[in-house]
Design an enzyme around this catalytic site. Structure first.
Site, PDB file in Angstrom:
ATOM      1  N   GLU A  33       1.719  86.431 116.976  1.00  0.00           N
ATOM      2  CA  GLU A  33       0.457  85.916 116.415  1.00  0.00           C
ATOM      3  C   GLU A  33       0.566  84.460 115.967  1.00  0.00           C
ATOM      4  O   GLU A  33      -0.301  83.641 116.258  1.00  0.00           O
ATOM      5  CB  GLU A  33       0.053  86.813 115.240  1.00  0.00           C
ATOM      6  CG  GLU A  33      -1.140  86.318 114.456  1.00  0.00           C
ATOM      7  CD  GLU A  33      -1.476  87.221 113.272  1.00  0.00           C
ATOM      8  OE1 GLU A  33      -0.860  88.291 113.120  1.00  0.00           O
ATOM      9  OE2 GLU A  33      -2.355  86.842 112.483  1.00  0.00           O
ATOM     10  N   ASP A  35       3.329  86.503 105.956  1.00  0.00           N
ATOM     11  CA  ASP A  35       2.616  87.140 107.061  1.00  0.00           C
ATOM     12  C   ASP A  35       3.119  86.644 108.414  1.00  0.00           C
ATOM     13  O   ASP A  35       2.440  85.854 109.072  1.00  0.00           O
ATOM     14  CB  ASP A  35       1.106  86.853 106.914  1.00  0.00           C
ATOM     15  CG  ASP A  35       0.274  87.579 107.961  1.00  0.00           C
ATOM     16  OD1 ASP A  35       0.817  88.486 108.615  1.00  0.00           O
ATOM     17  OD2 ASP A  35      -0.908  87.239 108.118  1.00  0.00           O
ATOM     18  N   GLU A  51      -7.067  93.073 102.494  1.00  0.00           N
ATOM     19  CA  GLU A  51      -7.989  92.356 103.374  1.00  0.00           C
ATOM     20  C   GLU A  51      -9.263  93.159 103.635  1.00  0.00           C
ATOM     21  O   GLU A  51      -9.724  93.285 104.766  1.00  0.00           O
ATOM     22  CB  GLU A  51      -7.292  91.999 104.695  1.00  0.00           C
ATOM     23  CG  GLU A  51      -6.083  91.116 104.484  1.00  0.00           C
ATOM     24  CD  GLU A  51      -5.434  90.588 105.764  1.00  0.00           C
ATOM     25  OE1 GLU A  51      -5.554  91.236 106.809  1.00  0.00           O
ATOM     26  OE2 GLU A  51      -4.807  89.515 105.682  1.00  0.00           O
TER      27      GLU A  51
HETATM   28  C1  GCV Z   1      -4.627  93.688 111.284  1.00  0.00           C
HETATM   29  C2  GCV Z   1      -2.725  89.203 109.338  1.00  0.00           C
HETATM   30  C3  GCV Z   1      -3.497  89.184 110.627  1.00  0.00           C
HETATM   31  C4  GCV Z   1      -4.590  90.232 110.640  1.00  0.00           C
HETATM   32  C5  GCV Z   1      -3.917  91.594 110.389  1.00  0.00           C
HETATM   33  C6  GCV Z   1      -3.181  91.532 109.057  1.00  0.00           C
HETATM   34  C7  GCV Z   1      -2.404  92.799 108.787  1.00  0.00           C
HETATM   35  O1  GCV Z   1      -3.516  88.779 108.284  1.00  0.00           O
HETATM   36  O2  GCV Z   1      -4.015  87.931 110.844  1.00  0.00           O
HETATM   37  O3  GCV Z   1      -5.217  90.205 111.891  1.00  0.00           O
HETATM   38  O4  GCV Z   1      -4.862  92.620 110.402  1.00  0.00           O
HETATM   39  O5  GCV Z   1      -2.246  90.491 109.089  1.00  0.00           O
HETATM   40  O6  GCV Z   1      -1.216  92.791 109.045  1.00  0.00           O
HETATM   41  O7  GCV Z   1      -2.975  93.768 108.330  1.00  0.00           O
END
Ligand code: GCV
Length: 719
Positions: free
Chosen positions: A433, A405, A331
């Site tokens: 989340e 995720d 990411e």
């Molecule tokens: C910290 C998901 C979350 C992101 C997070 C990512 C990760 O994509 O939405 O906010 O980033 O996981 O675990 O690195």
């Protein structure tokens, strides 16, 4: 805590236990109320005390405790021993109604002795050192012993930290009203690394945080160290959590500068007596971003030297620093791939720098580069199984529970059990989340139990994820569990009072991943709300059904990622995002023919990342558990389900059932009015109203959207 001391707070606020009333400065049972002592209504609580309220259990139990605990001896003078003395004094005064003297010597009838063989001759006499050694440095024994004139109780460990854990265990027994007449408890943590993972940023915001701003007040550190840092460590230690990564995995390299390391060291000093070690996230490009080097190539000598010097600097400030957590090549985060190097080469660079000091690297497996495979959920497995055996001994791969995720329901990540020569640890997410954030009441214990009890078949039947994590399937030297956690600056730490249960359950599971969700729900309820048997049953029932309820009204039958950017509200139509695998349509693939992601051998082949017989079970539409149906299979709308309904009918029924169950949660909570304090009751009720409305939105919007493809009517929802 609004300017009042913690001890005072206990007295003022712990009044919600059914049948207990705060009369003046004393707890009284309702039966004891007389004209002489005017009863006081249960005082409102704000939730700050978490599960450490120390409200007295039933009267009979309190009497037994008063009989058996006349004094306490905490042997030893270390900072941890001082912490134990203070905790036990506060707790016993609150639980038993009167102060119990605490000293550092003496052991006669009626004494609760806490110590180690090094600090107490009585421990040496009554608890063989070999028994303690077998339990390791964090294990403990709680034992009733016969003494002249009565009995005594010993909490013993080979270290002060182990004694602190034993002390919290003992207090849990009292808080939950357990008998203490004949104690013989031996405990040791099953995992070595039991870590809070905070996704907190240096500007005070929290990524995926739903309980206010960050707990860490960077502008005030290192000079101002409030009580809240201490209470954080108490809460962690009470569960056996032994470390915290305090900074977001999307890491700002400034956390590694001298300015911030001084702040970090100040926090580490506060937490040390509680056994909570400090860990940091490392930005892989730090040598460039804060070090002024032209490269962060892991094989470049200048880069190696930079990390080694950085590690030395950190350890000079924080001698017991735990290590780094790294999100690399994921990411947009920098990583070794920029330089044509592998994850192993990247992880080993940091591991070499930390090794002389005993630190570890937790390298995250949350990677999903497009070029690896068209199916996102297959990518991490492909990347990391190739590298098995190439990591240094102080590297552990940190893997999310599922391969996508933190979705409401995913099958376990196939990397669990797949890495024979590289230790793995689990990353779970108490912060909810994708599970209603701090608005929905969702107890995640059952979800984690399902995950931990999943059989990987890595070495035949019984190779559960829990056993993999404990190093019993492949002999890992490093073991652990991390939780992406929920505490923030909100008064009640977690936003929703019930979200505290997810911090609690995570911590207890990190200690022992084979504990049951129901047991943890009951412990938490008794300590956090009440010991009233009927209310406990009611609250536990709500908690235990809440996870399945949430799945039903959001993403049943294996559906996943039906959301947009906020990861909260339904957005199945989401087909535009910077990456295809951030949309919803990539996952559900609804069309007139059907719905679901074909991950069978005729599709992406993800099923074959699982060991037999699981791969065959998942591959077979008739044997695949229906809870994972649309995760692994693309099904026609008329596909016949086990219930006899078509898939479409089943989907509609599931969503409707979810809404009904959410309403049921709300109704049930109403019956608890008066059984717990009014403030927490009201605050939970307010959120339940949001949850019920949201559940109906999920059902209506999802079904309305999918009906466009199924061309079938949506049955009238149950009013
Ligand atoms: C910290 C998901 C979350 C992101 C997070 C990512 C990760 O994509 O939405 O906010 O980033 O996981 O675990 O690195």
């Amino acid at each position: 805590m609004n300017g009042i001391s913690r001890r005072e707070f206990v007295w003022r606020s712990v009044a919600g236990t059914a049948g207990l009333w705060l009369a003046g400065n004393r707890w009284v049972h309702s039966g004891e109320r007389s004209g002489a002592v005017a009863p006081v209504r249960p005082t409102d609580e704000d939730g700050y005390m978490l599960w450490l309220r120390y409200a007295p259990p039933a009267k009979q139990a309190v009497r037994e405790y008063q009989r058996r605990i006349k004094r306490v001896c905490v042997a030893g003078g270390s900072p941890t021993c001082r912490v134990i003395s203070e905790e036990i004094a506060t707790a016993l005064k609150s639980l038993l109604g009167d102060a119990v003297p605490v000293s550092n010597d003496g052991f006669d009838a009626g004494t609760l002795l806490i110590g180690t063989p090094a600090t107490s001759a009585q421990v040496r006499e009554n608890v063989p050192a070999e028994d303690l050694d077998r339990l390791g440095p964090e294990g403990y024994i709680i034992r009733s012993v016969k003494l002249k004139g009565g009995g005594g109780i010993i909490i013993a460990s080979s270290t002060d930290i182990g004694a602190l854990y034993g002390c919290f265990h003992f207090l849990r027994l009292l808080q939950t009203g357990q008998p203490i007449a004949a104690l013989e408890i031996k405990e040791r943590p099953r995992l070595k690394l039991r870590l809070m993972n905070h996704w907190d940023n240096l500007d005070g915001s929290v990524e995926r945080g739903y309980a206010g701003r960050s707990l860490w007040r960077w502008a005030e550190l290192p000079d101002k160290l409030g009580q809240r840092y201490v209470d954080y460590a108490r809460a962690c230690a009470s569960l056996g959590l032994n470390g915290a990564v305090i900074h977001n995995v999307n890491a700002n390299p400034r956390i590694l500068t001298a300015e911030y390391l001084r702040k970090v060291a100040a926090l580490a000093n506060v937490w040390r007596p509680y056994g909570v070690r400090m860990y940091l996230t490392a930005n892989f490009a730090a040598p460039v971003r804060i070090g002024g080097l032209p490269t962060a190539d892991p094989l470049d000598q200048r880069v190696k030297d930079w990390w080694r010097a950085k590690a030395d600097e950190i350890y000079s400030l924080i001698p017991d620093f735990g290590g780094f957590l790294v999100k690399a090549d994921s990411e947009g985060q920098p990583g070794p791939k920029t330089y044509g190097r592998s994850h192993a080469e990247g992880a080993n660079l940091l591991a070499e720098a930390l090794a002389p000091h005993g630190g570890v690297v937790m390298w995250r497996a949350f990677v999903y580069d497009h070029d690896v495979d068209p199916d996102r959920v297959k990518r991490a497995y492909i990347e990391f199984t190739r590298l098995d055996g190439q990591f240094r001994a102080n590297v552990v791969i940190q893997i999310k529970n599922g391969p996508l995720d933190f979705q409401p329901r995913e099958p376990f990540h196939p990397l669990f059990g797949a890495l024979k020569h590289t230790p793995v640890m689990a990353e779970i997410q108490p912060t909810q989340e994708y599970l209603g954030q701090a608005k929905h009441l969702v107890y995640l214990g059952p979800m984690w139990e399902e995950f931990l009890q999943s059989d990987t078949y890595a070495k035949g039947q019984g190779s559960t994820v829990a056993k993999v994590l404990m190093g019993e399937v492949h002999p890992y030297q490093l073991t652990g569990m991390a939780g992406v956690v929920n505490p923030g600056a909100d008064a009640n730490w977690c936003g929703h009072h019930f979200s505290q249960a997810n911090w609690y359950a995570f911590g207890r599971l990190a200690w022992n991943p084979e504990l049951g969700a129901a047991q943890l729900a009951e412990e938490w309820t008794r300590m956090t709300f009440t010991n009233d048997p009927e209310a406990v049953r009611t609250i536990c029932r709500m908690m235990m059904t809440s996870y399945e309820t949430f799945v039903s009204y959001t993403m049943p039958l294996g559906l996943h990622h039906l959301i947009g950017g906020d990861h909260y509200a339904p957005m199945p139509w989401n087909d535009r995002a910077p990456r295809e695998d951030w949309t919803a349509t990539y996952y559900h693939r609804a069309s007139e023919d059907g719905i679901g992601f074909d991950r069978t051998r005729r599709g992406s082949g993800a099923v074959d990342q699982y060991h037999p017989p699981l791969c065959d079970i998942f591959d077979d539409i008739n044997r695949c558990p229906e809870k994972f149906l649309l995760w692994f299979h693309r099904c026609a709308w008329d596909h016949r389900m086990k219930s006899g309904r078509t898939l479409w009918e089943e989907l509609c029924a599931k969503y409707d059932e979810g809404v009904r169950q959410a309403r049921e949660l709300q109704k049930t909570w109403e019956t608890l009015k008066g059984k717990i304090d009014a403030r927490r009751h009201r605050e939970v009720a307010e959120r339940l109203a949001i949850q019920v409305a949201d559940a109906a939105k999920w059902r209506d919007q999802i079904l309305e959207y999918f009906a466009r493809f199924s061309k079938r009517p949506v049955p009238k929802p149950v009013p």
